[in-house]
Design an enzyme around this catalytic site. Structure first.
Site, PDB file in Angstrom:
ATOM      1  CG  PHE A   1      -3.736 -27.567 -22.402  1.00  0.00           C
ATOM      2  CD1 PHE A   1      -3.243 -27.358 -23.686  1.00  0.00           C
ATOM      3  CD2 PHE A   1      -5.084 -27.357 -22.173  1.00  0.00           C
ATOM      4  CE1 PHE A   1      -4.076 -26.948 -24.709  1.00  0.00           C
ATOM      5  CE2 PHE A   1      -5.931 -26.942 -23.189  1.00  0.00           C
ATOM      6  CZ  PHE A   1      -5.432 -26.744 -24.453  1.00  0.00           C
TER       7      PHE A   1
ATOM      8  CG  ASP B   1       1.171 -32.187  -9.095  1.00  0.00           C
ATOM      9  OD1 ASP B   1       0.993 -33.020 -10.012  1.00  0.00           O
ATOM     10  OD2 ASP B   1       2.249 -31.585  -8.900  1.00  0.00           O
TER      11      ASP B   1
ATOM     12  CE1 TYR C   1       7.359 -30.417 -23.804  1.00  0.00           C
ATOM     13  CE2 TYR C   1       8.726 -30.181 -25.770  1.00  0.00           C
ATOM     14  CZ  TYR C   1       7.512 -30.048 -25.144  1.00  0.00           C
ATOM     15  OH  TYR C   1       6.438 -29.567 -25.847  1.00  0.00           O
TER      16      TYR C   1
ATOM     17  CB  SER D   1       5.370 -30.988 -29.345  1.00  0.00           C
ATOM     18  OG  SER D   1       6.408 -30.255 -29.919  1.00  0.00           O
TER      19      SER D   1
ATOM     20  CE  LYS E   1       4.234 -32.246 -24.626  1.00  0.00           C
ATOM     21  NZ  LYS E   1       2.996 -32.135 -23.866  1.00  0.00           N
TER      22      LYS E   1
HETATM   23  N1  UFG Z   1      15.445 -18.186 -30.955  1.00  0.00           N
HETATM   24  C1  UFG Z   1      16.372 -17.159 -31.002  1.00  0.00           C
HETATM   25  N2  UFG Z   1      16.614 -16.444 -29.869  1.00  0.00           N
HETATM   26  C2  UFG Z   1      15.964 -16.685 -28.705  1.00  0.00           C
HETATM   27  C3  UFG Z   1      15.011 -17.724 -28.657  1.00  0.00           C
HETATM   28  C4  UFG Z   1      14.779 -18.456 -29.801  1.00  0.00           C
HETATM   29  O1  UFG Z   1      16.975 -16.921 -32.043  1.00  0.00           O
HETATM   30  O2  UFG Z   1      16.244 -16.013 -27.720  1.00  0.00           O
HETATM   31  C5  UFG Z   1      15.167 -18.952 -32.172  1.00  0.00           C
HETATM   32  C6  UFG Z   1      15.471 -20.428 -32.019  1.00  0.00           C
HETATM   33  O3  UFG Z   1      16.804 -20.695 -32.316  1.00  0.00           O
HETATM   34  C7  UFG Z   1      14.498 -21.027 -33.029  1.00  0.00           C
HETATM   35  C8  UFG Z   1      13.315 -20.071 -33.016  1.00  0.00           C
HETATM   36  O4  UFG Z   1      13.785 -18.871 -32.448  1.00  0.00           O
HETATM   37  O5  UFG Z   1      15.063 -20.987 -34.294  1.00  0.00           O
HETATM   38  C9  UFG Z   1      12.161 -20.571 -32.188  1.00  0.00           C
HETATM   39  O6  UFG Z   1      12.647 -20.929 -30.915  1.00  0.00           O
HETATM   40  P1  UFG Z   1      11.680 -21.218 -29.696  1.00  0.00           P
HETATM   41  O7  UFG Z   1      12.533 -21.528 -28.511  1.00  0.00           O
HETATM   42  O8  UFG Z   1      10.667 -20.159 -29.567  1.00  0.00           O
HETATM   43  O9  UFG Z   1      10.883 -22.527 -30.183  1.00  0.00           O
HETATM   44  P2  UFG Z   1      11.465 -23.967 -30.582  1.00  0.00           P
HETATM   45  O10 UFG Z   1      11.098 -24.157 -31.989  1.00  0.00           O
HETATM   46  O11 UFG Z   1      12.859 -24.164 -30.224  1.00  0.00           O
HETATM   47  O12 UFG Z   1      10.673 -24.881 -29.569  1.00  0.00           O
HETATM   48  C10 UFG Z   1       9.302 -24.937 -29.622  1.00  0.00           C
HETATM   49  C11 UFG Z   1       8.718 -25.216 -28.249  1.00  0.00           C
HETATM   50  C12 UFG Z   1       9.019 -26.602 -27.804  1.00  0.00           C
HETATM   51  C13 UFG Z   1       8.720 -27.588 -28.884  1.00  0.00           C
HETATM   52  C14 UFG Z   1       9.392 -27.207 -30.157  1.00  0.00           C
HETATM   53  C15 UFG Z   1       9.033 -28.116 -31.273  1.00  0.00           C
HETATM   54  O13 UFG Z   1       9.226 -24.308 -27.292  1.00  0.00           O
HETATM   55  O14 UFG Z   1       8.225 -26.885 -26.688  1.00  0.00           O
HETATM   56  O15 UFG Z   1       8.980 -25.915 -30.527  1.00  0.00           O
HETATM   57  O16 UFG Z   1       9.920 -27.984 -32.325  1.00  0.00           O
HETATM   58  F1  UFG Z   1       9.141 -28.823 -28.527  1.00  0.00           F
END
Ligand code: UFG
Length: 343
Positions: free
Chosen positions: A83, A60, A152, A127, A156
């Protein structure tokens, strides 16, 4: 054989793909990972893909003495790609101190040890979350940093600042590039490595593939009443292999002395936005599987839409995302099926 690169979090999702690209480009790779969100067998898979087994240290990065010991044992490290971090937005709201401790301490320990050992180049995983909901789309690197939506996201922002301040204080002895990732999805074309979420996935792509495979009953689409053409949220999805290649471009840039300033920041996306419903359509098309989904309410903290202006990354890093949304969804599906079959 090119230079030796330390990849922290090298058995994780983006880390493992980057290790494969580095080895493919002739770099020698040393991985450090505490396996808190990844599996040891990924090292075997990397060897299977590349024909080379990277050195692997399991510990770690919060343990400063071990970080120092690593740089002592591997004295000729030329650059670090960092990462290793906790990355679940929702979890960070529940256990913020764990996130601050993990993400900040690891970076601080690394930078201190790098300085002591004369290691001068670092690529940091940032991010697009630092932009929040941008006022202008596509968003470029000069857009204001918005108050973070989660601990989180705040880590960043703070980590970028820690890097900026440290680099300034080192007076030319340390160079850094922060890559602001948009939404990485997809998997290696071999189907041997990919995203490996523990428990119920938070992110869209693994939820889609797990639903299609029958592990989850139904996908919830979080809202269709946003101000977007089909009402669902828009993101800039980028293939993880394209993203991995951006790290090689960044490390090459610094090692080759081509960086224009000691600390640089680049958006890493495709420049295209896709809605949740468009991602589902692409998945259904390439897989031939009809996905069981329903529209539910909005998810708290979601931004409506974001996609990248990648001009600076394209010009400066001489890098451009090549793979399409269909490549992303198809490779994610291939990985899900391969992974499940061998369980
Ligand atoms: N979504 C759904 N259903 C799900 C999961 C996600 O509809 O079960 C939608 C979310 O509402 C969003 C899109 O899919 O509109 C993408 O969602 P994600 O959770 O895959 O990704 P996010 O954009 O929310 O988050 C990602 C990363 C984070 C980062 C962020 C930056 O997971 O680490 O992008 O905007 F901070």
């Amino acid at each position: 054989m090119k230079n030796k690169i330390l990849v922290t979090g090298g058995t994780g999702y983006i880390g493992s793909h980057t290790v494969c690209e580095l080895i493919g480009q002739g770099y020698q790779v040393v991985i450090v990972d505490n396996l808190s969100n990844s599996e040891r067998f990924i090292v075997d898979r990397i060897e299977q893909i590349t024909g080379t087994r990277p050195a692997f240290y399991e510990f770690d990065l919060k343990d400063a003495a071990k970080v120092d010991e690593l740089f002592d044992k591997e004295p000729d490290i030329k650059g670090v790609i960092h990462f290793a971090a906790s990355k679940a937005v929702g979890e960070s709201v529940k256990i913020p101190l764990t996130y601050y401790r993990n993400n900040l301490t690891s970076l601080i320990n690394l930078l201190e040890s790098m300085s002591r050992h004369g290691v001068q180049n670092i690529v940091f995983s940032s991010s697009c979350t630092v932009y929040g909901q941008p006022d202008k789309l596509p968003v470029d690197e000069s857009a204001p940093i918005k108050p973070a939506e989660s601990p989180y996201g705040y880590t960043k922002q703070v980590c970028e600042n820690i890097l900026r301040d440290t680099i300034k204080s080192e007076g030319g002895n340390l160079h850094g590039i922060a890559l602001r990732y948009f939404n990485p999805i997809g998997a290696h074309p071999s189907g041997l490595i990919g995203e490996l979420p523990r428990g119920v996935p938070n992110n869209l792509m693994p939820f889609i593939t797990q639903t299609a495979y029958g592990i989850r009953q139904q996908l919830s689409v979080f809202g269709d009443d946003y101000n977007t053409p089909d009402g669902s949220c828009i993101r800039d999805y980028i293939h993880v292999v394209d993203l991995a290649k951006a790290h090689i471009a960044a490390i090459d840039r610094m090692i080759g002395g081509k960086n224009k300033t000691d600390f640089e920041v680049f958006n890493i996306g495709t420049g295209n936005g896709y809605s949740v419903l468009e991602v589902i359509k692409s998945f259904e098309k390439v897989s031939g599987v009809k996905l069981n989904y329903k529209i539910t309410g909005r998810r708290e903290g979601d931004i409506e839409q974001i996609w990248a202006d990648t001009t600076i990354a394209n010009n400066e890093l001489c890098w451009k995302a090549q793979l399409s949304i269909d490549d992303m969804t198809l490779s994610a599906w291939k990985w899900e099926q391969n992974y499940r079959k061998q369980l």
